[in-house]
Each structure stands twice: as C-alpha cells, then as structure tokens.
Design a protein around this motif. Structure first.
Motif, short mmCIF file in Angstrom:
data_model
loop_
_atom_site.label_atom_id
_atom_site.label_comp_id
_atom_site.label_asym_id
_atom_site.label_seq_id
_atom_site.Cartn_x
_atom_site.Cartn_y
_atom_site.Cartn_z
N MET A 142 0.85 -1.20 0.00
CA MET A 142 0.00 0.00 0.00
C MET A 142 0.88 1.24 0.00
O MET A 142 1.86 1.32 0.75
N ASP A 143 0.52 2.25 -0.84
CA ASP A 143 1.34 3.44 -0.88
C ASP A 143 1.06 4.33 0.32
O ASP A 143 0.09 4.15 1.06
N ARG A 193 0.13 7.40 0.52
CA ARG A 193 -1.09 8.19 0.43
C ARG A 193 -2.30 7.40 0.92
O ARG A 193 -3.09 7.89 1.73
N ARG A 194 -2.45 6.16 0.44
CA ARG A 194 -3.59 5.34 0.84
C ARG A 194 -3.50 4.97 2.32
O ARG A 194 -4.51 4.93 3.04
N ALA A 254 -10.93 11.50 -5.81
CA ALA A 254 -10.31 10.18 -5.61
C ALA A 254 -10.06 9.94 -4.13
O ALA A 254 -10.42 8.89 -3.58
N GLU A 256 -11.90 7.20 -1.63
CA GLU A 256 -11.04 6.19 -1.00
C GLU A 256 -11.04 6.30 0.52
O GLU A 256 -10.73 5.31 1.20
N TYR A 303 -9.80 -1.32 -4.46
CA TYR A 303 -9.78 -0.57 -5.71
C TYR A 303 -9.06 0.77 -5.56
O TYR A 303 -9.19 1.45 -4.55
N VAL A 304 -8.30 1.10 -6.58
CA VAL A 304 -7.68 2.42 -6.68
C VAL A 304 -8.62 3.31 -7.49
O VAL A 304 -9.15 2.89 -8.52
N GLU A 314 -9.36 6.46 -9.85
CA GLU A 314 -8.83 7.46 -10.76
C GLU A 314 -9.98 8.43 -11.06
O GLU A 314 -10.96 8.06 -11.70
N ILE A 350 -8.90 -0.97 -10.83
CA ILE A 350 -9.02 0.49 -10.89
C ILE A 350 -10.46 0.86 -11.19
O ILE A 350 -11.12 0.24 -12.03
#
Length: 327
Positions: free
Chosen positions: A1-2, A4-5, A63, A67, A74-75, A77, A100
């Motif tokens: 997981m990045d 940001r998330r 976004a 989230e 799911y990411v 966009e 996505i």
C-alpha cells in the motif's frame, strides 16, 4: 500500500501524527508530508492539529474522498471531466491495469447500450471498473448483473427504493411486484435512474479484461433528464452524498464479484432486487420479439420466459414490462 492510501486509512480513526505514521510505514517523514500535500492538492483538505493530521469534515467528491474509509482494494482514478469512463477504463485494462475504478463528475461522450445516447452532465455518478478477473468468458454477464445489484443497493442506502429491470436497468417508481397498476400506470416498470454498459475482451478460456460501467442520475435536475428517466435528487427532494454512494457501490460490487468464489452470490442477489420476475414482458431480440411471463434468471444471466409456445431462454435483448395481456 502506498503512503497516500495508508494515510487515508489512518485518518479514518482520528488524528495521526506524522512521525508515528512514518515509523509504522517504514518511510521518511518527508514522504508522509508529500502524501499530505498530495491529498490537499486533490481537494482533500487535511488539517494540522496539535495531536497530528486530521481528516476534513467534508472529504469531497474526489479520488481521495471516495477512498477515505473505503473497505475494498480498488484504486480510484478521478476526473472532473472525461469523454467516457468506460473508454478510459478500457484503455487502462487493455494496458494491463487491474482493480481500478475510473470516476468522473461529467462525461462528454458517454453512451448506453447499442450506442444509444446517455446524458452524463456534472452531478451524476459515472463510474467504470477496469478489472482482469480469473473467470471464463461465459461468466461475463454475471459482472453486469453484479453491477446492477451494487447500484440498486447504493440507491436504497441513499433512501431511494430502486429495483432492477432485466438485465441491468435500475428503476425507481412503478411496482416492483408488477401487481400494483395504480403505482405504475404505464405498465413499463418505472423510470430509469441508472444503467450499466459492460465491455470485455477475452480468450477461449478466460476473460482478458472486463469493464462494467455504471451511469447513475444522482444530483441531476429534472429538466436535464430525457423522457422516462429519474434522478436520485428528484426522488429524495435533496442532493445525495455522491462520495458515500460511490463507496457503497464499490463495496457491494467487490462483495459480489471481487473474487471467483463469491460469484455464486450474484444471481440470488439479483433475483431479490428484480422487478422483472413474475411480470409479463416483451423482449426484443435479434430473432424477433419474445412475449410471456418472466419466471426466472439462469446462469449466466439468461431470462427464462414462459410463453404460449413453451419456455424460452433469452440471453440478450431489450426488455419491456407489460401491463396486461393486451399490451
């Protein structure tokens, strides 16, 4: 997981300090700060307080907003404006992307089934999945039905009693049972609030990619809608929370079609929300019209119709709810 998330997930539980998050994630404090700034640039106004970073009271439709608190992988966009979320999702999926969800505030070149025009102004929920499921092409129709169920559930959570007309039109008004003609004087089943358009590419034994696209007339003024359509805002008398609506739709879709072992849940869930079963219908197919009583839906989504000549199974076509045998 990045980062940001991870920051978004941490903010759900309240204030979080930059140093603590950096330590938990094994990243630098500068990386955390960069993630905070990225969220702010998206419109997700993270605040700095004495005990750390705090999520905004109104996460917004973006976004990051969708989230925030989202319990699926799911990411998102997000686009303020795009020609078509399906076109963009198809481009991503064909390039190898998976998991996505492309979301837009407005579509300028949207379309419905059979290339029919679909009005998609600012204020709707226009969302398409770019996924590469481990499933054979024969099961592709189930993803369309799952998207219809997820959309109907999101409508219901928002306070609008929606139901599904085979295979994938989400309606409001009318009679879900087909017996109350006063509630549905036209006999057509209600007004369309949402539709699904699914596109795919596959090989002989597996789906390469599939793009179920959902269009929902959320906060759309009545005068901007075509004849026979409705909006959630019109039904409720006030705007719907699109961020929460989109999140609910994503979560319900993942619960039904996120993994192959869950897909057996799709048809029972569709039956429970359908207004077509038990009604007299006419389905226009490539081989002519089929008229009778819809009695069931069978894998992978065929409508079973009891006609004067016997049972017919229809896999594709335009379905119309009929009021009585004279229609």
């Amino acid at each position: 997981m990045d980062t940001r998330r991870a920051l978004l997930d941490a903010l759900v539980d309240g204030p979080v300090s930059g140093p603590a998050l950096a330590e938990d994630l094994g990243v630098s404090r500068a990386a955390v700060w960069k993630a905070v700034e990225s969220l702010r640039e998206e419109g997700f106004a993270v605040e700095s307080a004495g005990d750390g970073y705090v999520a905004p009271e109104d996460p917004g439709y973006s976004a990051a907003g969708i989230e925030f608190g989202l319990d699926v992988p799911y990411v998102i966009e997000y686009h303020d404006r795009v020609s078509s979320t399906n076109d963009r999702a198809r481009e991503l999926a064909a390039g190898g992307a998976d998991g996505i969800a492309v979301v837009a505030d407005e579509q300028t070149g949207s379309r419905g089934r059979l290339d029919r025009e679909w009005v998609a102004p600012s204020g709707g929920v226009w969302l398409s999945f770019a996924i590469r499921p481990d499933a054979p092409p024969a099961r592709a129709p189930l993803f369309t039905l799952a998207a219809a169920v997820a959309t109907a559930d999101a409508c219901r959570e928002a306070g609008v009693d929606a139901h599904i007309k085979w295979p994938n039109d989400v309606l409001v008004g009318g009679s879900a049972s087909g017996t109350d003609t006063d509630a549905d004087p036209t006999g057509r089943g209600g007004r369309k609030v949402a539709g699904i358009l699914t596109e795919m590419e596959g090989e002989a034994d597996r789906i390469s990619w599939i793009v179920p696209g959902v269009g929902v007339n959320a906060n759309i003024d009545a005068e901007a809608l075509p004849a026979g359509a409705a909006s959630l805002q019109e039904e409720l008398g006030e705007p719907v929370d699109r961020r929460r609506f989109a999140a609910t739709l994503l979560e319900r879709f993942a619960a039904l079609a996120g993994t192959p072992d869950r897909m057996d849940r799709i048809l029972p869930a569709w039956r429970e929300r359908a207004s077509t079963l038990g009604r007299r219908v006419r389905v226009d197919t490539s081989n002519g019209a089929v008229t009778g009583t819809a009695v069931d839906v069978e894998p992978p989504g065929a409508l079973v119709i009891e006609t004067d000549e016997g049972i017919r199974r229809v896999h594709a076509g335009d379905c119309e709810h009929l009021r009585d045998t004279g229609d």
